[in-house]
Design an enzyme around this catalytic site. Structure first.
Site, short mmCIF file in Angstrom:
data_model
loop_
_atom_site.label_atom_id
_atom_site.label_comp_id
_atom_site.label_asym_id
_atom_site.label_seq_id
_atom_site.Cartn_x
_atom_site.Cartn_y
_atom_site.Cartn_z
N LYS A 207 0.84 -1.20 0.00
CA LYS A 207 0.00 0.00 0.00
C LYS A 207 0.88 1.26 0.00
CE LYS A 207 -3.50 2.37 2.72
NZ LYS A 207 -4.49 2.33 3.81
N GLU A 213 10.44 -4.92 4.45
CA GLU A 213 10.48 -6.32 4.03
C GLU A 213 10.18 -6.43 2.53
OE1 GLU A 213 8.89 -5.09 6.61
OE2 GLU A 213 8.83 -6.47 8.31
N GLY A 267 -4.90 -1.80 4.76
CA GLY A 267 -4.16 -2.93 4.22
C GLY A 267 -4.83 -4.27 4.51
N ARG A 268 -5.33 -4.44 5.72
CA ARG A 268 -5.93 -5.73 6.10
C ARG A 268 -7.33 -5.92 5.52
NH1 ARG A 268 -4.88 -2.30 10.19
NH2 ARG A 268 -6.55 -1.49 11.50
N GLU A 353 -5.09 -6.51 14.54
CA GLU A 353 -4.55 -5.19 14.19
C GLU A 353 -5.66 -4.15 14.27
OE1 GLU A 353 -0.92 -4.45 11.40
OE2 GLU A 353 -2.69 -4.24 10.14
N HIS A 384 -6.23 -33.26 17.36
CA HIS A 384 -5.14 -34.11 17.83
C HIS A 384 -4.00 -33.29 18.41
CE1 HIS A 384 -7.07 -37.62 16.05
NE2 HIS A 384 -7.47 -36.77 15.13
N LYS A 504 9.11 -1.01 14.27
CA LYS A 504 9.69 -0.89 12.92
C LYS A 504 10.79 0.15 12.92
CE LYS A 504 5.53 -1.21 10.08
NZ LYS A 504 4.77 -0.50 9.07
O1 F6P Z 1 3.14 -2.95 9.81
C1 F6P Z 1 1.77 -3.13 9.65
C2 F6P Z 1 1.32 -2.80 8.25
O2 F6P Z 1 1.28 -1.44 8.07
C3 F6P Z 1 -0.02 -3.43 7.97
O3 F6P Z 1 -1.08 -2.68 8.42
C4 F6P Z 1 0.03 -3.59 6.49
O4 F6P Z 1 -0.93 -4.49 6.02
C5 F6P Z 1 1.45 -4.07 6.32
O5 F6P Z 1 2.19 -3.35 7.28
C6 F6P Z 1 2.04 -3.87 4.95
O6 F6P Z 1 2.00 -2.54 4.55
P1 F6P Z 1 2.18 -2.12 3.04
O7 F6P Z 1 1.08 -2.71 2.25
O8 F6P Z 1 2.15 -0.63 3.02
O9 F6P Z 1 3.51 -2.64 2.57
#
Ligand code: F6P
Length: 540
Positions: A207, A213, A267-268, A353, A384, A504
């Site tokens: 987003k 990452e 995002g979620r 979240e 199980h 972060k």
């Molecule tokens: O660190 C949490 C977050 O901001 C989430 O809310 C989001 O889904 C995820 O990181 C990834 O963010 P982006 O889509 O901006 O890379």
């Protein structure tokens, strides 16, 4: 209601009712009210919910519905669907429901027809997916795409990854999807193994397009591709999904190959929009649109059904009932479907979240527990592993069981066995087995206490004909709206996530110290400093 819901008379009435009901067994509730099972069900689209096995009576439901009214749920639903800025801490509208509105709908928000925007992106995604699926889109060497690698994390990973697994039986163009999320190099390296750069398409999904990452993994993937096929291959093998065109261009992806969305999609809450591109390529635009129709059907139910016959509202209110009156800390989600094995993980971000907050939207502290801890695994595997604790442990763990009547394929009556287990578990959890019943089976007296099944453990059972794109959409929307209702009662902003920012930022500060030749700088805490030293020693 603004302010503290726990000070309302509706809350107090529930507290009093809890005192009366807490000592009652589900066995008693069923014996006292033979019509209970028939009455305590609700249908929404293709989902059927049985909530009779809850520690609740009609009075409980009436009191919970009164609480929802008091919390202003009706107005809040209107505010969300109307595009008001209900995400107050970020001053944004919350319009994931617009991602699945029909083309002929209209919703103007902040001067912009968002439905038209949504459909323009959907059409662009569909056209692109069709080109990839029909092999018209070719890689740099002229070969068609065989693997799509989605690079994203959190909401830019969990949704499409979960849905791809759920809808594997609908993957029909011979294109496999893989999902890379973690900064752990094992993730990208493991996923690139065995892939041919000439037939691989990367979807970089973020987003913000600033997430460490994702950008790091995307750089690794880019280098892997360029080493094999050269710089000019990038435009044929990289596309982006983002709200941030500037950063996409900066990364070196042509913005013509970018699929957009908007700040009013969290995002979620985003995989039913452009974040679902990898899924759409795998299952096709038609299936994707069926999934959107499923989401929309649940939206309509949520928006229009009276609260006492409204599936997300009822399930959310029962969540409040256990969290805030019985002191339950967690909710297990137990899909009796291997295809839904990533569903609990997906729900963890969606729910935790969103509602893992300890101040209300106005910044004042909450006074009651918020944010259920969601967890789970598919049945029968979980039986199980951890069901022992559900049956005989000391904790109350309300659980959602999700089952399907029709398998995609079956062998030797396996699917009926699967369903039989689901039904048996919910019954055993609710009604247990008494010491008398166990003794009557000839069990030695000293063993009887070990075998007693206390019962009175509440469950919802959601039964669905079949796992399809549409029913998956309905299920996801169901939980999205559960989150919304719970957030409304607790009065929190379910759409921000400030709590993930500090860690972060601190990681950015710590990272240079791990590789520096200099003695580690002084960290704010001595434990972290010591661990940095230790790590450096271990790394040599
Ligand atoms: O660190 C949490 C977050 O901001 C989430 O809310 C989001 O889904 C995820 O990181 C990834 O963010 P982006 O889509 O901006 O890379």
């Amino acid at each position: 209601m603004n302010g503290d819901i726990s000070q309302s008379q509706e809350w107090a009435a529930l507290g009093k009712h809890h005192e009366e009901l807490a000592g009652k067994q589900l066995r008693e509730l069923f014996a006292e009210d033979p019509g209970r099972a028939g009455r305590m069900t609700v249908s929404a689209g293709d989902l059927y919910l049985d909530y009779a096995k809850h520690r609740a009576t009609q009075e409980t439901i009436d009191l919970l519905v009164a609480l929802a009214e008091r919390a202003g749920l009706r107005e809040r639903v209107g505010a969300m669907f109307g595009g008001q800025h209900i995400n107050v801490s970020e001053d944004r509208a919350v319009l994931h429901v617009a991602l699945r509105m029909r083309k002929n709908a209209e919703l103007v928000v902040d001067g912009q027809d968002v439905v038209a925007d949504v459909h323009a992106v959907l059409d662009k995604m569909s056209a692109f997916s069709d080109r990839v699926r029909s092999k018209e889109w070719k890689g740099a060497t002229g070969q068609p795409i065989r693997t799509v690698v989605n690079i994203g994390i959190g909401g830019s990973d969990l949704g499409p990854a979960m849905a791809y697994e759920a809808l594997r039986d609908y993957v029909d163009a011979g294109i496999e999807a893989r999902f890379v999320s973690n900064i752990d190099p094992a993730d990208i390296l493991g996923n690139l193994r065995g892939l041919d750069p000439a037939t691989t398409l990367f979807v970089v999904a973020s987003k913000t397009f600033t997430t460490l990452e994702t950008l790091t993994n995307a750089r690794v993937a880019r280098r892997w591709l360029v080493e094999a096929l050269g710089e000019e291959a990038v435009s044929k093998h990289f596309v982006a999904v983002s709200t941030n065109a500037e950063k996409v261009a900066e990364f070196g992806i042509d913005t013509d190959n970018m699929f957009g969305f908007w700040d009013w999609v969290g995002g979620r809450y985003s995989y039913d929009g452009a974040i679902g591109l990898s899924l759409m390529i795998a299952v096709g635009p038609e299936r994707f649109r069926e999934m959107l129709a499923g989401f929309h059907a649940m939206d309509q139910h949520f928006r229009t059904a009276p609260f006492n016959a409204n599936m997300p509202v009822l399930m959310a209110l029962l969540g409040i009932w256990y969290t805030d009156f019985f002191g339950a800390e967690t909710r297990a989600v137990l899909p009796y479907s291997q295809r839904l094995h990533r569903f609990p993980a997906y729900l963890q971000q969606l729910t935790m979240e969103s509602n893992g907050k300890s101040v209300r939207a106005d910044g004042t502290p909450v006074t009651v527990p918020t944010g259920e801890i969601f967890w789970g695994e598919p049945g029968t595997n979980g039986q199980h592993a951890f069901y022992q604790l559900l049956h005989q442990g000391t904790r109350l763990v309300p659980a959602d069981f999700i089952g399907f009547a029709e398998p995609f394929e079956d062998r030797e009556g396996m699917h009926d066995q699967l369903t039989a287990n689901l039904l048996a578990q919910t019954s055993a959890l609710a009604f247990g087995k008494t010491a008398e019943e166990i003794a009557a089976e000839g069990t030695p007296p000293e063993i009887v206490p070990h075998k007693v099944m206390p019962g009175n453990r509440p469950t919802s059972t959601i039964l669905v004909t079949k796992l399809t794109p549409s029913t998956l959409g309905q299920l996801v929307a169901l939980y999205e709206h559960i989150v919304f209702v719970e957030g409304t009662i607790w009065g929190v902003d379910s759409f921000d996530q400030w709590g993930v920012e500090l860690g972060k930022k601190m990681a950015l500060d710590v990272a240079p110290a791990l590789t520096s030749e200099e003695p580690p700088q002084t960290f704010p805490d001595s434990s972290t400093e010591q661990l940095v030293r230790r790590y450096r020693e271990l790394r040599g």
